[in-house]
Design a protein around this motif. Sequence first.
Motif, PDB file in Angstrom:
ATOM      1  N   PHE A  42       2.373  10.877   3.345  1.00  8.27           N
ATOM      2  CA  PHE A  42       3.419  10.914   2.314  1.00  8.27           C
ATOM      3  C   PHE A  42       4.647  11.674   2.788  1.00  8.27           C
ATOM      4  N   ILE A  43       4.467  12.863   3.342  1.00 11.29           N
ATOM      5  CA  ILE A  43       5.632  13.678   3.708  1.00 11.29           C
ATOM      6  C   ILE A  43       6.417  13.043   4.859  1.00 11.29           C
ATOM      7  N   PRO A  93       0.883   3.210   1.306  1.00 10.78           N
ATOM      8  CA  PRO A  93      -0.519   2.898   1.626  1.00 10.78           C
ATOM      9  C   PRO A  93      -1.147   1.953   0.615  1.00 10.78           C
ATOM     10  N   GLY A  94      -2.267   1.347   1.008  1.00 11.31           N
ATOM     11  CA  GLY A  94      -2.962   0.395   0.156  1.00 11.31           C
ATOM     12  C   GLY A  94      -3.398   0.997  -1.160  1.00 11.31           C
ATOM     13  N   ASP A 123      -0.108   0.498  -3.130  1.00 12.59           N
ATOM     14  CA  ASP A 123      -0.501   1.122  -4.389  1.00 12.59           C
ATOM     15  C   ASP A 123       0.720   1.414  -5.258  1.00 12.59           C
ATOM     16  N   PRO A 124       0.814   0.812  -6.462  1.00  9.67           N
ATOM     17  CA  PRO A 124       1.953   1.122  -7.328  1.00  9.67           C
ATOM     18  C   PRO A 124       2.000   2.591  -7.745  1.00  9.67           C
ATOM     19  N   SER A 125       0.841   3.242  -7.811  1.00 11.82           N
ATOM     20  CA  SER A 125       0.828   4.671  -8.154  1.00 11.82           C
ATOM     21  C   SER A 125       1.447   5.502  -7.038  1.00 11.82           C
ATOM     22  N   SER A 126       1.268   5.079  -5.785  1.00  3.88           N
ATOM     23  CA  SER A 126       1.903   5.776  -4.664  1.00  3.88           C
ATOM     24  C   SER A 126       3.383   5.432  -4.571  1.00  3.88           C
ATOM     25  N   ALA A 127       3.723   4.162  -4.826  1.00  4.33           N
ATOM     26  CA  ALA A 127       5.132   3.751  -4.794  1.00  4.33           C
ATOM     27  C   ALA A 127       5.954   4.517  -5.815  1.00  4.33           C
ATOM     28  N   ALA A 128       5.304   5.012  -6.864  1.00  2.00           N
ATOM     29  CA  ALA A 128       6.022   5.717  -7.931  1.00  2.00           C
ATOM     30  C   ALA A 128       6.833   6.895  -7.409  1.00  2.00           C
TER      31      ALA A 128
END
Length: 449
Positions: free
Chosen positions: A431-432, A25-26, A244-249
Motif C-alpha cells: 500500500f505505501i 491487489p486482488g 478489491d474495491p475496498s482497497s481501491a477506496a
Amino acid sequence: MNAETPIPHRARRPAAPLAGTIAVPGDKSISHRALMFAGLAIGETRITGLLEGEDVLRTAAAMRALGAEVARLDDGAWLVAGPGLGALRSPDDVLDMGNSGTAARLLCGILASHDIFAVMTGDASLRRRPMRRVIEPLAATGAGFAARPGGRLPLAVTGAAEPLPLSYRLPVASAQVKSALLLAGLNARGVTEIEEPEPTRDHSENMLRHFGASIDIHTQGTGRLIRLRGQPELRAADIVVPGDPSSAAFPIVAALLIPGSRITIEGVGLNKLRTGLFATLREMGADITVINAREAAGEKVGDLIVAASALRGVDVPADRAPSMIDEYPILAIACAFARGPSRLRGLAELRVKESDRLAATTDMLRANGASVAIEGDDLVIVGGANRLGGGLVTTQMDHRLAMSALVLGLAADAPVTIDDARFIDTSFPGFIPLMRSLGADIAAEGAPA
C-alpha cells in the motif's frame, strides 16, 4: 528490529497532485473464497490475481493443512488441486488464522460439515472477535464446538459425520455468516435454505455457480432467500480475481481530496453489492468514471478514473451498510473534508470488526481536529468546521484504520502519524509504495522527508 516492534508512519500533504495509473491487489473476499471453493472441488483450479496479503495466505495454509494442494507458480498465479467435497482430512496442527475474521468464520462452515477435528486460533485482535454468530447456526449441522466465553478463539471443531442441511434466517445481514452456512450446506444431503434480511455481498453465490453447484436466489421482501442443493460435484474452474474495491477506496479518496489530482485504477471489482462507497462518493459530488467495463468469473470489473472534487456532506441510509461495511472509516475521512454535515447511519456492525471501528474511527477524527459524534449507531461528522491533522492515531491492529489515517494526513493541514503500519499488509500488501508511486508523501516516522 524485533518482529513485534511497532513501525510508526506519518503522512503529510504532498507538494504536487496525485497522478498515475495503478492496480490495487486482488479482492480479499473473493481471494478467500477462491482458495476454499477450489480446495473443495475435484481437479486443478488456476487462480490469477490472488491477493497475497497475510489474511489470504492464512487461508491458503489452512486449506493445505486440510488436504488440498496449494502452490504459487512462478508467473504469480496459484494452483489449487482439491481432494473433492467431503474428502478433507484433520489437520496435524492448530490452524492459525492470524487477523482474518473472514477466513476464520468461513472455515467454520467447512469444518462443521466434514468428519474431522480441528482447532483454530488467531492473533490477539482475532481472539477478541465473536464467533458465536456462526457457531450457533452451524451447531444445527450436528457439529460440536468448544470455545472461550463469548464464542471466542481458540475454537475446537468436531465436524459432523453426516451433516444436516440448514434452514436459517440471519438476524443481521452478514456475508460472512451467510457464506459459512453455504459452505456447510455444500456437504449436507438435501437443501440448505438461508434468508437474509437485506442483500449482502454475493461472491459466494457467484463462485458456487462458477464451480457447478445448484443454487437459487429469490427476492423476499427487502432481502433474499437462498437455496443450495447439497453434495454437488464441484468441478475445478479457473478464476481471475478482480481488484478489491475496498482497497481501491483509499487511493480514490486521496485523489478526491488532494487538489488537482487525477488517477486511474485498473481492473476494480464492480459487484453492485460492493460498490456502496462509490455511489455515496458520487452523491457527495465525486468525479469517478468507469471505463472498460467487463465480466470475469461471474464478477463485474472495470477501470476507474478519479479526479479531485469538491465534496459535500451526505446522509447515508442504514440499508446501504452491507454494500460498504469495510469502507466507513475512509468514508468518514471524506466526510471530514466535505462541506457541511454528514450522517452515516446503522453502523452497529462496525463495533465487532478488527477493532471497535465505530469508536476507533471517532477517536481518529477527534485526534485530528474533526467535529464528530456517535449518536446511537450513527456517526455524525461536520465537515469543513476545523483545520485538520496533527494527531497521533492508535491503529489497534486494524489495517483499514491505519490506511484511512494515512489518507487523512495526505489531505490535512498538518501531518498525521499512525502508531504502527505493520498490519496494513494483511489486506493491502504494498500500500505505501503504491501510494508513493502516485506522489503521496508517506514515510516511516523519523525517516527523511
